[in-house]
Write an enzyme that holds these catalytic residues in place. Structure first.
Site, PDB file in Angstrom:
ATOM      1  N   HIS C 121       0.863  -1.310  -0.042  1.00 53.84           N
ATOM      2  CA  HIS C 121      -0.105   0.037   0.123  1.00 53.84           C
ATOM      3  C   HIS C 121       1.005   1.158  -0.102  1.00 53.84           C
ATOM      4  CE1 HIS C 121      -2.582   2.883   1.884  1.00 53.84           C
ATOM      5  NE2 HIS C 121      -3.707   2.079   1.242  1.00 53.84           N
ATOM      6  N   ASP C 198       3.183  -4.085   8.247  1.00 53.98           N
ATOM      7  CA  ASP C 198       1.833  -3.096   7.831  1.00 53.98           C
ATOM      8  C   ASP C 198       0.844  -4.187   8.318  1.00 53.98           C
ATOM      9  OD1 ASP C 198      -0.143  -2.016   7.177  1.00 53.98           O
ATOM     10  OD2 ASP C 198       0.602  -1.482   5.129  1.00 53.98           O
ATOM     11  N   GLN C 201      -4.397  -4.848   7.290  1.00 56.88           N
ATOM     12  CA  GLN C 201      -5.620  -5.663   6.859  1.00 56.88           C
ATOM     13  C   GLN C 201      -5.476  -7.060   7.574  1.00 56.88           C
ATOM     14  OE1 GLN C 201      -8.000  -4.968   4.855  1.00 56.88           O
ATOM     15  NE2 GLN C 201      -7.281  -2.896   4.249  1.00 56.88           N
ATOM     16  N   CYS C 362      -4.623   2.435  -3.736  1.00 58.28           N
ATOM     17  CA  CYS C 362      -3.500   2.987  -3.097  1.00 58.28           C
ATOM     18  C   CYS C 362      -2.416   2.065  -3.152  1.00 58.28           C
ATOM     19  CB  CYS C 362      -3.823   3.535  -1.401  1.00 58.28           C
ATOM     20  SG  CYS C 362      -4.870   4.779  -1.362  1.00 58.28           S
TER      21      CYS C 362
HETATM   22  C1  LIG Z   1      -2.278  -2.568   3.587  1.00 55.40           C
HETATM   23  C2  LIG Z   1      -2.685  -1.132   4.118  1.00 55.40           C
HETATM   24  N1  LIG Z   1      -1.641  -0.668   4.511  1.00 55.40           N
HETATM   25  C3  LIG Z   1      -2.023   0.767   5.230  1.00 55.40           C
HETATM   26  C4  LIG Z   1      -3.127   1.319   5.116  1.00 55.40           C
HETATM   27  C5  LIG Z   1      -3.437   2.500   5.976  1.00 55.40           C
HETATM   28  O1  LIG Z   1      -4.220   2.573   6.722  1.00 55.40           O
HETATM   29  P1  LIG Z   1      -4.893   4.031   7.242  1.00 55.40           P
HETATM   30  O2  LIG Z   1      -5.229   4.800   6.137  1.00 55.40           O
HETATM   31  O3  LIG Z   1      -5.827   3.675   8.413  1.00 55.40           O
HETATM   32  O4  LIG Z   1      -3.730   4.795   7.887  1.00 55.40           O
HETATM   33  C6  LIG Z   1      -4.242   0.637   4.494  1.00 55.40           C
HETATM   34  C7  LIG Z   1      -5.638   1.096   4.628  1.00 55.40           C
HETATM   35  O5  LIG Z   1      -6.063   1.443   3.247  1.00 55.40           O
HETATM   36  C8  LIG Z   1      -3.984  -0.661   4.132  1.00 55.40           C
HETATM   37  O6  LIG Z   1      -4.933  -1.504   3.238  1.00 55.40           O
END
Ligand SMILES: Cc1ncc(COP(=O)(O)O)c(C=O)c1O
Ligand SMILES: Cc1ncc(COP(=O)(O)O)c(C=O)c1O
Lengths: 404, 144, 404, 144
Positions: C121, C198, C201, C362
């Protein structure tokens, strides 16, 4: 005229008793309580509108995005920003100021100077101090008078062509002083400097008009203005926000990504990385609507009455020393009583149902400049009453008699 | 008297007061009776960090191998609290001090009725006392 | 066995209709909905317990502080951290990762390498990319297979004595792949590298055990695990958190301040500048208790059943291409249909009450690696049902027939 | 026909459909009929940013000083939307285009029923059309 009883009914927590005594909440500078309207707004969001914003094609995402952007617009109008894109949502004042201090680094050179005052909260002091440590720039501290007032002539002396940035509290969270931020901004601009205002203590108590002040940045927290925790604002002049690099990376702040290159989104999204606190933004809008419903000027008048009464009563006590006796004050009174430690007073007052704060209030250099390690601080809000001041005074007298 | 007996006595004493204001009044009295630290030890070296008020604690070993504590604070309620600790623990051997359960603090409601900030202060005081006990224990072992 | 009807009753928003159709919410990877228990926990906090934490001597401040720290402890136990001080509260995954990427800068030199994967992401890609830009270090990208799997041998090849940090998603938000993070951590450690995971998910769908994975950092967001927006976690091994400098300055993260020197507080406060989102932390604890009440393993089993069914049904459609066919998947299915734009499908499905997401999610480099600009993504949660998948499939078929 | 009259005709046309699915079906039909842009203009230069799908828009002035728009998109609903804009505005002078109220977009519910992302796409399309109109207006003034 405000109907305080009606207002108090909006705040469920004020109906509490503490240690068997009705709660007298005089710790509003730390955080304010929340009216039902704000609490309900957040619940309603989670029950009916919750979705991630901006990128979704579906209905809920549309509803959430529109609500979120409408909050931004409302807040922009509330503080007289020229455009909603000048409102960046953050976690609070501390994050807003840290954001500026971090991304401003590329504009600071070793010969430069950053001007703050002796009455700053650590959140508007340490970020600049650390920026100076990183860059070699000089931190210049304009000292307040014993009364807790800033002399604009002292400011003029501190400003010169090396001054890049002036950071100053709109209202001191220890002294209650309302600083002449408009005049100081004018002087800073004349010296070619940018101005950052820490509005944490002002937003609930004064009409805030960034267009009139003409500052480049203005920071405040939701939780200090009847809104939820975890939401705050950084106002920035468009011209400046555009010039600055992003602070955090990821999510909505990105336009396009390749492994070797990233293009950032436009304002204000450039500064809002990751999923924002949508419920918090809606809560903040609701809180501002709540305040606006009464009128900030009305509220100020009423709080001034409370301030005058409390100050007068406190002065009658033997050994009383009020810390901060500026002509223009709002909502905050700090004091010490000769021979008695603030912590002892705070402890006993708590047992009598009065919530207030003791310590250095995250403004250690200021408190130490009075030769103290700690003050007692009462800080008022629109829902406080003259009767509560009487209860407080009674409790204070009892505590003093126990401790002497 | 063992530490446990002293703890029990303190619990009994506090049972006399129904009301927290009276308990505090008593704590304040005790604070005023605290065996004061020698002024020369009121330095940063003997300051306990983590309290909202300043607390200095000094310890020395007497000829019987028992630790004698003296302390001071700029806040009188804090003095009362540390005076309770000293009353229970001063004049005992390092081992006795390290073995003490200190259940009386809960029983008289000190922990519950003190905010975490203050509880932290309490925790810091206890830690410092135990630190001294451990240090003296070590010293005497090395001597042997 | 989960009683899904009972679970659905806990989520007020699921009772909604959209465009006259019952809402089918398949956008859970963007954000999950919230059960009444979580919504109520926050309201209850604001009605009974609200106060600023840590520095107050008064009763409410004690109550709020204890509740906030109890949440930290609960979360620490939930993910098997060795100590509550390893839990830093942040706004969300994006902030957690940015925090590490920012303060890790002093450990990165020009010759160093940072390893990520092709399925990250933007929030776990751009912070590292920008860190590389700032330091001159090299960003090494391990490519996933066409199925969307990471080959640990590819990882071994990418790792060497210049590798300082490996950043990898626990579960891909586009492909649904569950990555072998434990094995990758082992390999990274063998090469002397630190590992950042990360977990955005993963947290709602898998049992997360940081002790077992043995990673140095683990990041996740509350809002993706039935908890409120504006709260998230950075888990960090104590040893590492202690080594790193603070990220933001002000408030509770400070031990003492002089104009020429600041001493920072101990963990985890060193990384929590300013007033924290107490209500958010309590909401997150409540959400984790809610999940734990059913058992994450139970939930995983149920969601796997949904995944298998949805995958099977989707495969029956002509022109269907599922993006991401790893053996280990959770909660996410991306697909495209030949000759039809994802955006058109998303728009029509929305009109039929199905909320899902289209676009690059994203993760632009990943989506582009399939020669696409956009996929349709459904992402499931514990409250979704087989019947909803049927409704979705019906709507999808109708949309396809309109667009062909 | 004036722009206003064309707008009215579009509104009438959409009134025939009660249901949003039918309106979308119509939009998709219109999308398929869009006067397609010459392939050589489907480059980044003519790409409108801010849409979830890719949209290319090209404009040229005819001999009567009227602007002729052609466009394309990879998403057919987007094609439908831009085809509505083109139907209303193509073949008019820059001034007429800049003066157009475009109230029909609200009346047929396009704005309300499109998410902000898509509304933003719509806004971007309108902006691009007006940008062309303004550019041609300027050019013709300079010529005079
Ligand atoms: C794999 C992953 N990493 C990071 C994020 C970012 O999370 P947040 O927008 O809650 O900071 C997301 C969410 O869209 C995600 O799916
Ligand atoms: C003057 C001032 N500045 C900054 C802050 C920090 O605000 P927050 O903790 O909401 O970030 C405060 C609140 O304590 C304050 O009073």
């Amino acid at each position: 005229m405000l109907d305080i009883n009606q207002i108090r009914n909006d705040f469920p927590i004020l109906q509490q008793t503490v240690n068997g005594k009705p709660l007298v909440y005089f710790d509003n500078a730390a955080t304010t309580q929340k009216p039902m309207q704000v609490i309900d707004r957040m619940s309603r969001y989670y029950k009916n509108e919750n979705s991630n914003v901006h990128r979704g094609v579906h209905y809920l995402s549309q509803v959430a995005t529109e609500a979120y952007e409408a909050s931004r617009t409302y807040i922009a109008n509330y503080i007289h920003a020229s455009d909603p894109s000048e409102i960046v949502f953050t976690r609070g004042t501390t994050e807003s100021i840290n954001l500026v201090a971090s991304v401003f680094e590329s504009f600071i050179k070793e010969e430069d100077e950053i001007v703050i005052t002796s009455m700053e909260h650590h959140s508007n002091l340490v970020p600049w101090q650390q920026l100076c440590f990183r860059t070699g720039a000089r931190l210049v501290v304009v000292k307040a008078s014993v009364d807790g007032e800033l002399d604009t002539r002292e400011f003029e002396k501190a400003l010169n062509d090396k001054t890049r940035l002036v950071a100053i509290a709109h209202i001191s969270n220890v002294l209650g002083t309302i600083n002449p931020v408009k005049e100081i901004t004018r002087l800073a601009h004349a010296a070619g400097s940018v101005v950052v205002i820490d509005g944490a203590q002002a937003i609930a108590h004064l009409p805030v008009n960034v267009a009139d002040i003409d500052c480049e940045f203005y920071a405040f927290s939701g939780h200090k203005t009847y809104a939820p925790m975890g939401i705050g604002v950084l106002y920035g002049k468009k011209k400046w926000l555009e010039k600055l690099s992003p602070y955090q990376y990821g999510g909505e702040m990105i336009e396009s990504v390749r492994f070797d290159k990233t293009i950032f989104n436009s304002l204000p999204y450039k500064f809002e990385a990751g999923t924002p606190n949508v419920a918090g933004a809606l809560g903040l809008e609701e809180a501002m609507r709540y305040i606006a419903g009464f009128g900030v000027d009305e509220i100020k008048q009423y709080e001034d009455k409370l301030m005058d009464y409390a100050t007068g009563e406190l002065k009658k006590l033997e050994g009383m020393q009020i810390i901060g006796t500026a002509k223009q004050k709002a909502a905050v009174i700090s004091f010490v009583i000769e021979g008695i430690h603030a912590y002892d007073l705070g402890t006993l007052l708590d047992k009598m149902g009065v919530a207030l704060r003791t310590g250095n209030h995250c403004a250690q250099p200021l408190v130490e400049s009075y030769g103290l390690t700690s003050t007692v601080r009462i800080s008022l809000a629109m829902y406080n009453t003259l009767e509560e001041i009487d209860i407080f005074m009674g409790a204070l007298q009892k505590a003093v008699s126990m401790l002497r | 008297m063992t530490i446990q007996k002293k703890e029990n006595a303190i619990v009994e004493e506090f049972r006399l007061f129904d009301d927290w204001m009276d308990k505090y009044a008593h704590l304040i009295e005790l604070g005023k009776e605290l065996p004061l630290i020698d002024e020369k030890y009121k330095t940063n070296q003997y300051l306990i960090s983590g309290c909202q008020s300043r607390v200095w604690l000094f310890a020395e070993l007497d000829n019987d191998g028992k630790i004698i504590f003296t302390a001071d604070s700029d806040a009188v309620i804090t003095k009362g609290i540390i005076s309770l600790l000293i009353r229970a623990l001063s004049g005992h051997t390092p081992k006795e001090i390290l073995d003490a359960g200190l259940g009386f603090l809960d029983e008289i409601g000190l922990k519950e009725h003190l905010s975490p900030t203050r509880a932290n202060g309490l925790v810091s005081m206890i830690k410092q006392i135990q630190f001294y006990a451990r240090a003296f224990q070590l010293k005497s072992r090395i001597k042997k």
